[in-house]
Write an enzyme that holds these catalytic residues in place. Structure first.
Site, PDB file in Angstrom:
ATOM      1  N   ASP A  75       6.554  15.428  10.541  1.00  0.00           N
ATOM      2  CA  ASP A  75       7.994  15.104  11.651  1.00  0.00           C
ATOM      3  C   ASP A  75       8.538  16.545  11.379  1.00  0.00           C
ATOM      4  O   ASP A  75       9.800  16.767  10.912  1.00  0.00           O
ATOM      5  CB  ASP A  75       8.526  13.587  11.312  1.00  0.00           C
ATOM      6  CG  ASP A  75       7.616  13.644   8.903  1.00  0.00           C
ATOM      7  OD1 ASP A  75       7.556  14.629   8.793  1.00  0.00           O
ATOM      8  OD2 ASP A  75       8.315  12.134   9.302  1.00  0.00           O
ATOM      9  N   ASP A 103       5.761  15.716   3.792  1.00  0.00           N
ATOM     10  CA  ASP A 103       6.260  14.755   4.903  1.00  0.00           C
ATOM     11  C   ASP A 103       7.834  15.528   4.720  1.00  0.00           C
ATOM     12  O   ASP A 103       8.438  16.548   4.257  1.00  0.00           O
ATOM     13  CB  ASP A 103       5.977  13.593   4.984  1.00  0.00           C
ATOM     14  CG  ASP A 103       6.971  12.802   6.081  1.00  0.00           C
ATOM     15  OD1 ASP A 103       5.745  12.062   6.918  1.00  0.00           O
ATOM     16  OD2 ASP A 103       7.820  12.555   6.094  1.00  0.00           O
ATOM     17  N   HIS A 114       6.425   5.869   1.488  1.00  0.00           N
ATOM     18  CA  HIS A 114       8.192   5.203   1.441  1.00  0.00           C
ATOM     19  C   HIS A 114       7.565   4.148   0.744  1.00  0.00           C
ATOM     20  O   HIS A 114       8.789   3.622  -0.160  1.00  0.00           O
ATOM     21  CB  HIS A 114       8.497   5.264   2.416  1.00  0.00           C
ATOM     22  CG  HIS A 114       9.168   6.310   2.687  1.00  0.00           C
ATOM     23  ND1 HIS A 114       9.970   6.885   2.079  1.00  0.00           N
ATOM     24  CD2 HIS A 114       8.451   6.569   4.630  1.00  0.00           C
ATOM     25  CE1 HIS A 114       9.745   8.342   3.549  1.00  0.00           C
ATOM     26  NE2 HIS A 114       9.375   7.275   4.480  1.00  0.00           N
TER      27      HIS A 114
HETATM   28 ZN    ZN Z   1       8.087  10.957   7.677  1.00  0.00          ZN
END
Ligand code: ZN
Length: 341
Positions: free
Chosen positions: A249, A162, A127
């Protein structure tokens, strides 16, 4: 297969002032599972290394690095860079080690000293943009490594599985056709980017491929996204090195999202990626259920060590909403840049 492994106890010194899902116990859970399964002994231990300022500046603005170092280096107590993103004493060192270690492994793989590698690092990176920390991420580890390979003349594919879209990585390479960025992620979900229409710009036109998946998508939808969109994109782009932003995740047990991938699904995906490019580094991003995280990384490590070809399976049955999402993303394929003759 010669698969490297790098981790470091200093990654555990990065910890939130209070309860936080991105916690040091994540690495302990993974190491415990790798050891229990006898996988660690089959991997080549590699040392960690701090990234240099010059390496970081390939992916981040100097002004951002100055500000981050000013706040983090030698911090005696922790704090927050935004609502999600914390730091503590030890975070600056951990961040430099994470980026430097992924870079070092990527170079070892590019030199063919290793077939592949697994970087068990914290804090995560995907991110973080060129000028901003966000989403638990300080330095974009995979982007720093990719930019280093590109500086040496390599073609690099980044595959981000992810559950969250890697907005930072996409942003850093959006105008750069030397790095193919492919992401599968749940949508809608944080950080809100990653629509099919985001395909790169200028010289990077076509080198960004997004496959947003609906809530509830599991192994079959994830693997269809790779078989029908991401793997054909990689085949077209022909990278020298594949860097995976390996977040776990998307697992059914993860508390932060609602995809339904299993550890077996991650292993099947890893086998396909290993087959798609014989030089790869898998770098830890997210994954917040400790049991699911440990088992998933162990399943992936087992798949990467395995010499067998990916099994040829009958295509899975998808819900109409999953079928439609993948069909929409398939339109991105025609724009993926091919190598110059
Ligand atoms: Zn993540």
């Amino acid at each position: 297969m010669r698969i490297g492994l790098a981790t470091d106890p200093r990654f555990r010194a990065h910890r939130a002032p209070g309860e936080h899902p991105e916690r040091p116990a994540r690495l302990e859970a993974i190491e415990g599972e790798l050891e229990a399964a006898g996988l660690r002994a089959r991997m080549v231990e590699r040392s960690t290394r701090e990234a240099s300022r010059a390496q970081l500046e390939r992916a981040h603005e100097g002004r951002y690095l100055d500000e981050l170092e000013r706040r983090l280096a030698g911090a005696s107590e922790g704090g927050w860079l935004d609502d999600d993103t914390f730091y503590s004493a030890g975070s600056w060192e951990a961040a430099l080690l994470a980026a430097g270690t992924v870079t070092e492994l990527a170079q070892a793989v590019a030199r063919r000293e290793l077939d592949g590698a697994l970087a068990l690092v914290r804090p995560p990176g995907h991110h973080a943009t060129a000028r901003r920390a966000m989403g638990f991420c300080l330095i974009n580890n995979v982007a720093v490594a990719a930019a280093g390979l590109v500086a040496d003349g390599a073609r690099v594919a980044i595959v981000d599985f992810d559950v969250h879209h890697g907005n930072g990585t996409q942003d850093i390479f959006f105008g750069d056709g030397r790095v193919l960025y492919c992401s599968s992620h749940q949508s809608p979900l944080y950080p809100g980017t990653g629509a099919v229409e985001e395909r790169g710009e200028g010289r990077g036109r076509g080198a960004t491929v997004n496959v947003p998946l609906p809530s509830g998508a599991g192994d079959e939808a994830l693997l269809a996204a790779y078989d029908e969109v991401v793997l054909p994109a990689i085949e077209r782009f022909r990278p020298d090195v594949l860097l995976a932003s390996a977040g776990f995740d998307a697992h059914a047990d993860d508390p932060l999202a609602s995809l339904r991938v299993t550890e077996r699904g991650f292993a099947r995906l890893a086998r396909r990626l290993r087959q798609a490019c014989g030089a790869f580094v898998f770098t830890l991003e997210g994954g917040y259920d400790l049991g699911a995280l440990g088992r998933s990384v162990a399943a992936v490590a087992g798949a990467l060590l395995d010499e067998r070809e990916p099994e040829r399976e009958a295509p899975g049955v998808l819900r109409p909403v999953e079928r439609a999402a993948i069909d929409r993303a398939r339109a991105s394929l025609a724009d993926v840049p091919v190598p110059a003759p």
